[in-house]
Enzyme design. Sequence first.
Site, mmCIF file in Angstrom:
data_model
loop_
_atom_site.group_PDB
_atom_site.id
_atom_site.type_symbol
_atom_site.label_atom_id
_atom_site.label_comp_id
_atom_site.label_asym_id
_atom_site.label_seq_id
_atom_site.Cartn_x
_atom_site.Cartn_y
_atom_site.Cartn_z
ATOM 1 N N ARG A 1 -10.827 -3.793 -9.632
ATOM 2 C CA ARG A 1 -11.384 -2.543 -10.149
ATOM 3 C C ARG A 1 -11.885 -2.715 -11.585
ATOM 4 O O ARG A 1 -12.930 -2.194 -11.956
ATOM 5 C CB ARG A 1 -10.312 -1.441 -10.097
ATOM 6 C CG ARG A 1 -10.781 -0.092 -10.595
ATOM 7 C CD ARG A 1 -9.700 0.943 -10.429
ATOM 8 N NE ARG A 1 -8.478 0.543 -11.113
ATOM 9 C CZ ARG A 1 -7.347 1.253 -11.094
ATOM 10 N NH1 ARG A 1 -7.292 2.359 -10.382
ATOM 11 N NH2 ARG A 1 -6.282 0.847 -11.736
ATOM 12 N N ARG B 1 -11.199 -8.462 -16.188
ATOM 13 C CA ARG B 1 -10.162 -9.051 -17.039
ATOM 14 C C ARG B 1 -10.238 -10.565 -16.918
ATOM 15 O O ARG B 1 -11.030 -11.100 -16.145
ATOM 16 C CB ARG B 1 -8.772 -8.545 -16.668
ATOM 17 C CG ARG B 1 -8.281 -8.934 -15.285
ATOM 18 C CD ARG B 1 -6.900 -8.334 -15.026
ATOM 19 N NE ARG B 1 -6.264 -8.846 -13.822
ATOM 20 C CZ ARG B 1 -6.449 -8.363 -12.609
ATOM 21 N NH1 ARG B 1 -7.263 -7.332 -12.432
ATOM 22 N NH2 ARG B 1 -5.818 -8.884 -11.570
ATOM 23 N N HIS C 1 -1.882 -6.426 12.548
ATOM 24 C CA HIS C 1 -1.260 -5.959 11.303
ATOM 25 C C HIS C 1 0.115 -6.606 11.104
ATOM 26 O O HIS C 1 1.145 -5.947 11.034
ATOM 27 C CB HIS C 1 -1.123 -4.428 11.310
ATOM 28 C CG HIS C 1 -0.980 -3.860 9.924
ATOM 29 N ND1 HIS C 1 -1.362 -2.573 9.602
ATOM 30 C CD2 HIS C 1 -0.495 -4.394 8.768
ATOM 31 C CE1 HIS C 1 -1.111 -2.340 8.327
ATOM 32 N NE2 HIS C 1 -0.588 -3.440 7.804
ATOM 33 N N GLY D 1 0.637 -9.025 8.572
ATOM 34 C CA GLY D 1 0.668 -9.719 7.293
ATOM 35 C C GLY D 1 2.021 -9.682 6.613
ATOM 36 O O GLY D 1 2.433 -10.651 5.974
ATOM 37 N N ASP E 1 -6.681 -8.648 10.151
ATOM 38 C CA ASP E 1 -5.282 -8.303 10.416
ATOM 39 C C ASP E 1 -5.104 -6.795 10.497
ATOM 40 O O ASP E 1 -4.066 -6.318 10.949
ATOM 41 C CB ASP E 1 -4.367 -8.877 9.332
ATOM 42 C CG ASP E 1 -2.902 -8.623 9.634
ATOM 43 O OD1 ASP E 1 -2.472 -8.922 10.761
ATOM 44 O OD2 ASP E 1 -2.176 -8.108 8.749
ATOM 45 N N ARG F 1 -6.580 -2.910 4.310
ATOM 46 C CA ARG F 1 -6.379 -1.791 5.221
ATOM 47 C C ARG F 1 -7.639 -1.656 6.067
ATOM 48 O O ARG F 1 -8.750 -1.918 5.596
ATOM 49 C CB ARG F 1 -6.114 -0.483 4.457
ATOM 50 C CG ARG F 1 -4.733 -0.399 3.809
ATOM 51 C CD ARG F 1 -3.644 -0.255 4.851
ATOM 52 N NE ARG F 1 -2.333 0.032 4.275
ATOM 53 C CZ ARG F 1 -1.443 -0.890 3.964
ATOM 54 N NH1 ARG F 1 -1.743 -2.176 4.153
ATOM 55 N NH2 ARG F 1 -0.265 -0.551 3.466
ATOM 56 N N ILE G 1 -1.172 -9.806 -4.470
ATOM 57 C CA ILE G 1 -1.468 -10.462 -3.199
ATOM 58 C C ILE G 1 -2.708 -11.331 -3.331
ATOM 59 O O ILE G 1 -2.749 -12.461 -2.822
ATOM 60 C CB ILE G 1 -1.603 -9.425 -2.072
ATOM 61 C CG1 ILE G 1 -0.221 -8.843 -1.741
ATOM 62 C CG2 ILE G 1 -2.237 -10.042 -0.823
ATOM 63 C CD1 ILE G 1 -0.226 -7.751 -0.697
ATOM 64 N N GLY H 1 -4.955 -8.224 -7.056
ATOM 65 C CA GLY H 1 -3.628 -7.896 -7.541
ATOM 66 C C GLY H 1 -2.690 -9.051 -7.229
ATOM 67 O O GLY H 1 -3.113 -10.209 -7.108
ATOM 68 N N GLY I 1 0.820 -1.205 0.000
ATOM 69 C CA GLY I 1 0.000 0.000 0.000
ATOM 70 C C GLY I 1 0.853 1.254 0.000
ATOM 71 O O GLY I 1 2.002 1.254 0.469
#
Length: 316
Positions: free
Chosen positions: A169, A172, A275, A277, A251, A228, A148, A146, A72
């Site tokens: 987003r 595909r 947090h 990860g 997480d 997030r 991840i 993506g 991020g």
Amino acid sequence: MTADVWLPIPPDEIDGLPEGPDYRFWNGGEDFPADPADCAFYVVPYMKPSPLCVRPMGRMSNVRVVQTLSAGIDHVEPGLGHLPAGVRLCNARGVHEASTGELTLALILASLRGIPDFVRAQDRGEWLGGFRPALADKNVLIVGYGSIGEAIEDRLVPFEVARVARVARSERTTARGPVHPLTELPALLPEADVVILSTPLTETTRGLAGADFLSRMKDGALLVNVARGPVVDTKALLAELETGRITAALDVTDPEPLAREHPLWRAPGVLISPHVGGPTSAFLPRAKRLLVDQLNRYVNREPLRNVILTTGASTG
């Protein structure tokens, strides 16, 4: 290429750095290692608060590259407006996939199989049997497909899940199947037993998992957030958890870190990890490889990897 490169890892601990730049070690200390105006390549300290990360950026009048060590980039966005035009912002694609994929599966399995209950029972010396759901034969929805998201699916495959649906987003096609656009999310949510959030935090995804999103999840479904914290509306999640209709494994949270008295700690059916990860033993070797590759590309004037945006460039 003699301008400074700021690194949050001591340069003598990174084999393969190209000759030429002056390497400065800075991992968020009070004193800067040199004049920020001389910095051309800024590697942002990892797992540090946003105000600390952006503190030198307003004085980096000659910087050309800002490289994060996280997937991020939201923690550096407040400083982008202070940078000159033409600065390339790069993320750490390729660094966190293994660790985050591992944790995602750990959270899913721990939640479904009741590991937190077993740990508490062990503390009481109690033999806690019972019937628990398996990951096998479940429908899984990955929101944010993506690198991840792909790594998470790689690790789901051996567990004999019934189906993996993918949302990103833009629509595909991948080797594993279609990726649905966000507009199709409302129709996909009621079919999923496990919903995994691995999307970046953007204006589009902030509060994505709000009351409407959560209400569309099927009874008994598990929400897993490795994205997030603000991707989930905490108030709406608490309302659903209190009913016992869904469960969650988080997480990341909003706010973060959670205050001791925050009700999310005591909500039923929630597993919280702090947090973690990315920060594992897998981080450092992959981060070093990324930096060596990027800096060699920079020195040799080759295209950089993972360029997310360029300051001053039109987005229209």
